[in-house]
Design a protein around this motif. Structure first.
Motif, PDB file in Angstrom:
ATOM      1  N   CYS A 111     -11.962   2.726   2.262  1.00 53.75           N
ATOM      2  CA  CYS A 111     -10.718   2.682   3.036  1.00 53.75           C
ATOM      3  C   CYS A 111     -10.602   1.462   3.929  1.00 53.75           C
ATOM      4  O   CYS A 111      -9.493   1.108   4.354  1.00 53.75           O
ATOM      5  CB  CYS A 111     -10.572   3.947   3.875  1.00 53.75           C
ATOM      6  N   GLN A 169       2.502  12.042   2.478  1.00 54.38           N
ATOM      7  CA  GLN A 169       2.639  12.777   1.218  1.00 54.38           C
ATOM      8  C   GLN A 169       2.104  14.195   1.314  1.00 54.38           C
ATOM      9  O   GLN A 169       2.741  15.139   0.853  1.00 54.38           O
ATOM     10  CB  GLN A 169       1.905  12.031   0.094  1.00 54.38           C
ATOM     11  N   MET A 211       1.370   8.148  -6.430  1.00 59.07           N
ATOM     12  CA  MET A 211       0.435   9.248  -6.663  1.00 59.07           C
ATOM     13  C   MET A 211       1.144  10.588  -6.777  1.00 59.07           C
ATOM     14  O   MET A 211       0.640  11.513  -7.402  1.00 59.07           O
ATOM     15  CB  MET A 211      -0.613   9.291  -5.538  1.00 59.07           C
ATOM     16  N   ASP A 248      -8.926   8.245   0.721  1.00 56.58           N
ATOM     17  CA  ASP A 248      -8.780   6.795   0.685  1.00 56.58           C
ATOM     18  C   ASP A 248     -10.202   6.255   0.575  1.00 56.58           C
ATOM     19  O   ASP A 248     -10.922   6.158   1.573  1.00 56.58           O
ATOM     20  CB  ASP A 248      -8.087   6.306   1.964  1.00 56.58           C
ATOM     21  N   LEU A 273      -0.707   8.356   2.885  1.00 54.87           N
ATOM     22  CA  LEU A 273      -1.281   9.572   2.297  1.00 54.87           C
ATOM     23  C   LEU A 273      -0.939  10.794   3.148  1.00 54.87           C
ATOM     24  O   LEU A 273      -0.615  11.864   2.618  1.00 54.87           O
ATOM     25  CB  LEU A 273      -2.798   9.419   2.161  1.00 54.87           C
ATOM     26  N   PHE A 312      -7.358   7.558  -3.913  1.00 51.89           N
ATOM     27  CA  PHE A 312      -6.770   6.217  -3.826  1.00 51.89           C
ATOM     28  C   PHE A 312      -7.902   5.230  -3.577  1.00 51.89           C
ATOM     29  O   PHE A 312      -8.691   5.394  -2.644  1.00 51.89           O
ATOM     30  CB  PHE A 312      -5.756   6.164  -2.677  1.00 51.89           C
ATOM     31  N   TYR A 320       0.830  -1.200   0.000  1.00 52.74           N
ATOM     32  CA  TYR A 320       0.000   0.000   0.000  1.00 52.74           C
ATOM     33  C   TYR A 320       0.869   1.256   0.000  1.00 52.74           C
ATOM     34  O   TYR A 320       0.593   2.220  -0.724  1.00 52.74           O
ATOM     35  CB  TYR A 320      -0.918   0.001   1.224  1.00 52.74           C
ATOM     36  N   GLU A 321       1.911   1.262   0.801  1.00 53.01           N
ATOM     37  CA  GLU A 321       2.794   2.428   0.868  1.00 53.01           C
ATOM     38  C   GLU A 321       3.458   2.683  -0.481  1.00 53.01           C
ATOM     39  O   GLU A 321       3.570   3.831  -0.927  1.00 53.01           O
ATOM     40  CB  GLU A 321       3.836   2.212   1.955  1.00 53.01           C
ATOM     41  N   ALA A 324      -4.074   2.800   3.941  1.00 52.71           N
ATOM     42  CA  ALA A 324      -3.369   3.764   3.091  1.00 52.71           C
ATOM     43  C   ALA A 324      -3.267   5.144   3.728  1.00 52.71           C
ATOM     44  O   ALA A 324      -2.494   5.987   3.250  1.00 52.71           O
ATOM     45  CB  ALA A 324      -4.077   3.878   1.735  1.00 52.71           C
ATOM     46  N   ALA A 328      -6.403  14.442   0.003  1.00 52.82           N
ATOM     47  CA  ALA A 328      -6.389  13.087  -0.537  1.00 52.82           C
ATOM     48  C   ALA A 328      -7.497  12.252   0.089  1.00 52.82           C
ATOM     49  O   ALA A 328      -7.802  12.396   1.275  1.00 52.82           O
ATOM     50  CB  ALA A 328      -5.039  12.432  -0.287  1.00 52.82           C
ATOM     51  N   VAL A 380       0.793   4.183  -2.877  1.00 51.63           N
ATOM     52  CA  VAL A 380       0.506   5.590  -2.578  1.00 51.63           C
ATOM     53  C   VAL A 380       1.640   6.488  -3.076  1.00 51.63           C
ATOM     54  O   VAL A 380       1.396   7.604  -3.573  1.00 51.63           O
ATOM     55  CB  VAL A 380       0.269   5.778  -1.070  1.00 51.63           C
TER      56      VAL A 380
END
Length: 396
Positions: A245, A257, A232, A242, A254, A307, A225-226, A250, A240, A229
């Motif tokens: 989710c 980021q 992106m 998810d 996120l 995401f 998952y990392e 995630a 952002a 992400v």
């Protein structure tokens, strides 16, 4: 599609009242009759079931509700409880104990409350017919319930628990299961609502039963998952989502980021999954919201990254979902569709070949994205993961 019909233990096993059977069948719903004492495994009884109708059950008002009703409330399976069945619903522990109401003489006229006008089930119904009288005896209205019908002596003649469980105390069937014109209209509206919500009900029921163990079962997928992400490439300060989710795996990536000035929102249709996400500390990384991912309560062009892991397979209309995600995404934003397994691996795990009609196959996904407002700019269907990245097409 099927509806479980819970009825009095004195009724003939396997027999649903003809009027109830007819109304459900008109909406394309099969009736599965059960008696309260016959249910040994409530989760199994609700498998592949889209709704529950509780008729008279022979229980006293203070009796605990059957495990089947508790399971339905926990899984957000729509419930309509009539007559003494409504008292059973009100007494079910998951509903929450409420305050009592005064006994009535059964003569007072039933009136809908203002809340009924906007209720998903009662909204648009006519005034209850004159022959429908208040249910006698006192019973509790659950804490937090929305009262939908009342009379001078008894304020809780009909109520809603949450978004999808209704109790109608005054609508007692007769011995042949007849509900009268108004009652049949209400049951017909419930059947239509059950049919319309069928896809979401199945999704919530499936994930509710698995929410408690989901994080531990799939913790090993966190690095994947990392890495997804990271593809992106969101700038600090951005917003952002998810989507779908689950337990929010995630959300930490996120948050890293978009940084402390950015916003992260985890959205899922299953409240039990969001509760699990909160238990695992995801609220440290963003906000959690229960919502249908195909009808998001967000303004146009208000997010920069969407995401969605394993979500497309669980929405009733994937193209409508892609169109909705394009609506909320700002120019220059990113959509990332992800799964920690490739399509071939997932097909093999379920014992089936790859389906050429699968929307996630590149020859299907690319035109689907283009007709819903996206341009596909990366596609990977590898042995260990599936990833598709898209950017919004210029708006006219």
């Amino acid at each position: 599609m099927a509806v479980v019909v819970v009825q009095d233990a004195s009724t003939e096993a396997g027999r649903v009242p003809p009027a109830v059977h007819r109304i459900l069948a008109a909406a394309g719903l099969a009736a599965r009759p059960v008696r309260p004492g016959d249910v040994e495994d409530p989760a199994a009884a609700l498998a592949a079931v889209e709704g529950v109708v509780v008729l008279g059950t022979g229980h006293s008002p203070g009796a605990a509700g059957p495990a089947l009703v508790r399971e339905a409330l926990a899984a957000d399976v729509p419930v309509l409880a009539l007559g003494t069945g409504a008292r059973l619903l009100a007494a079910t522990p998951a509903a929450g104990a409420g305050g009592g109401s005064r006994a009535t003489d059964g003569v007072r006229r039933i009136e809908l409350t203002p809340a009924a006008a906007t209720d998903p089930l009662f909204g648009g119904t006519g005034r209850p017919s004159a022959g429908l009288r208040a249910a006698p005896g006192a019973h509790a209205v659950p804490d937090g319930a929305v009262v939908l019908a009342s009379c001078a002596d008894h304020p809780g003649q009909a109520f809603r628990i949450g978004a999808g469980a209704w109790g109608v105390c005054f609508l007692a069937q007769d011995g042949a299961g007849r509900l009268g014109t108004w009652g049949e209209e209400l049951l017909g509206r419930f059947a239509a609502l059950v049919a319309a919500r069928a896809e979401h009900t199945a999704t919530r029921a499936f994930f509710t039963r698995r929410a408690g163990a989901w994080e531990e079962r799939f913790a090993h997928q966190t690095p994947a998952y990392e890495a997804a992400v990271a593809r992106m490439r969101l700038a600090p300060g951005r917003r952002a989502l998810d989507l779908g989710c689950g337990t929010g795996r995630a959300m930490p990536a996120l948050r890293r980021q978009v940084g402390p000035r950015g916003q992260v929102l985890g959205i899922d249709v299953t409240p039990a999954m969001l509760a699990a996400a909160a238990r695992h500390g995801r609220t440290r990384h963003g906000h959690l919201l229960a919502s249908d991912c195909t009808r998001l309560p967000l303004p146009d062009a208000s997010v920069h990254g969407v995401f969605a892991a394993g979500l497309v397979d669980h929405v009733p209309d994937p193209r409508a979902a892609l169109r909705e995600w394009a609506r909320i995404t700002a120019p220059g934003g990113t959509l990332l569709l992800f799964h920690p397994s490739g399509r071939a691996e997932r097909a093999a795990r379920h014992g089936r070949p790859l389906d050429p009609a699968d929307l996630l196959a590149e020859h299907n996904l690319r035109p689907a994205l283009e007709t819903t407002g996206w341009l596909l700019d990366a596609y990977e269907d590898a042995a260990g993961h599936f990833l598709a990245r898209a950017v919004p097409l210029p708006r006219p």
